[in-house]
Design a protein around this motif. Sequence first.
Motif, mmCIF file in Angstrom:
data_model
loop_
_atom_site.group_PDB
_atom_site.id
_atom_site.type_symbol
_atom_site.label_atom_id
_atom_site.label_comp_id
_atom_site.label_asym_id
_atom_site.label_seq_id
_atom_site.Cartn_x
_atom_site.Cartn_y
_atom_site.Cartn_z
ATOM 1 N N PHE A 255 0.900 -1.302 -0.267
ATOM 2 C CA PHE A 255 -0.096 0.047 0.042
ATOM 3 C C PHE A 255 0.814 1.371 -0.061
ATOM 4 O O PHE A 255 1.942 1.393 0.717
ATOM 5 C CB PHE A 255 -0.823 0.120 1.130
ATOM 6 N N THR A 256 0.377 2.224 -0.751
ATOM 7 C CA THR A 256 0.861 3.565 -0.636
ATOM 8 C C THR A 256 0.508 4.201 0.636
ATOM 9 O O THR A 256 -0.584 3.740 1.114
ATOM 10 C CB THR A 256 0.702 4.355 -1.969
ATOM 11 N N VAL A 257 1.014 5.316 1.002
ATOM 12 C CA VAL A 257 0.508 5.946 2.277
ATOM 13 C C VAL A 257 -1.238 6.450 1.732
ATOM 14 O O VAL A 257 -2.103 6.232 2.530
ATOM 15 C CB VAL A 257 0.929 7.351 2.346
ATOM 16 N N ALA A 258 -1.185 6.776 0.639
ATOM 17 C CA ALA A 258 -2.870 7.197 -0.106
ATOM 18 C C ALA A 258 -3.553 6.230 -0.098
ATOM 19 O O ALA A 258 -4.888 6.275 0.380
ATOM 20 C CB ALA A 258 -2.512 8.161 -1.351
ATOM 21 N N CYS A 263 -8.067 3.151 2.324
ATOM 22 C CA CYS A 263 -8.637 2.033 2.783
ATOM 23 C C CYS A 263 -9.002 2.121 4.301
ATOM 24 O O CYS A 263 -10.208 1.471 4.859
ATOM 25 C CB CYS A 263 -7.717 0.844 2.708
ATOM 26 N N ASP A 264 -8.493 2.843 5.007
ATOM 27 C CA ASP A 264 -8.708 2.929 6.449
ATOM 28 C C ASP A 264 -10.120 3.765 6.401
ATOM 29 O O ASP A 264 -10.976 3.481 7.252
ATOM 30 C CB ASP A 264 -7.774 3.879 6.935
#
Length: 282
Positions: A255-258, A263-264
């Motif tokens: 996962f990238t940060v974005a 997803c969060d």
Amino acid sequence: MSICFVCHESFSFFLLLFKKISRAELFDFHGNVQNFQARPDDILIATYPKAGTTWVSYILDLLYFGQTERQTSTPIFDRVAFLESTISPMGPGLTDDQTYIHTYILPRCYIPIIYVARNAKDNMVSYFHFDRMTRTQPEPGEWSSYIHRFMEGKMVFGSWYDHVNGWWKKKQTHSKLHYMFYEDLSEDTGREIDNLCSFLGLSRSDEEKKRVASGVQFDNMKKDDTTNYSTHCAMDFKISPFMRKGKVGDWKNHFTVAQSQQCDEDYEKKMKNSTLQFRTEI
């Protein structure tokens, strides 16, 4: 006795359509297996795909049958067969030993059910790599688009959110349902084996349980041709092994940060009314 598999109480999901092509296609299917006749000593294993299915199947296989010739001569997908599968060498239906069905409706039977849940991010990563290497699944596409499809529930066997929450709710009214977490099993396999024995009423010595715990460690299973699916005709190990890492928190490598933040936010929205709690690292 047989070991079986169930998924969710609603039954609107995407099923594979096998044609004379290298990949399956996805279409919406409505139906049920409520008339499935289980035997009194059957056990159902329920998971969302890639949430610890093979792991728990092998644990139960060893707890019930011990380390015998069946473990060295017969692949796990034959020892614990998928009832819904149309490509299993054993064919759909019960085998003489164990059965592993994968459905969305609880059959009209009251037998022990073991449900295994895995956190959404790790489950997503594992499912993506599985889709890459098996012809039994549609083409996964790019990782960035796969994330959106997973969040929208446009997957074989539907929404992860509906799946884990549906069985969590079922647990409240079904006294013979044992709800497990992949992360707990990874953190302390021996403890979870103790819990399984307690739930199933199995009397196994400490030595036997330690032997099972040792045998089902990820690295041991990955090297075992009877559990790692290397003999299955639909798996392309040139793309990815069926058992890849088995680590809690491997999602951080994908996962990238974005993407993680997106997803969060989706998770918070869809899980806000659920008491179900997951760990994304241990």
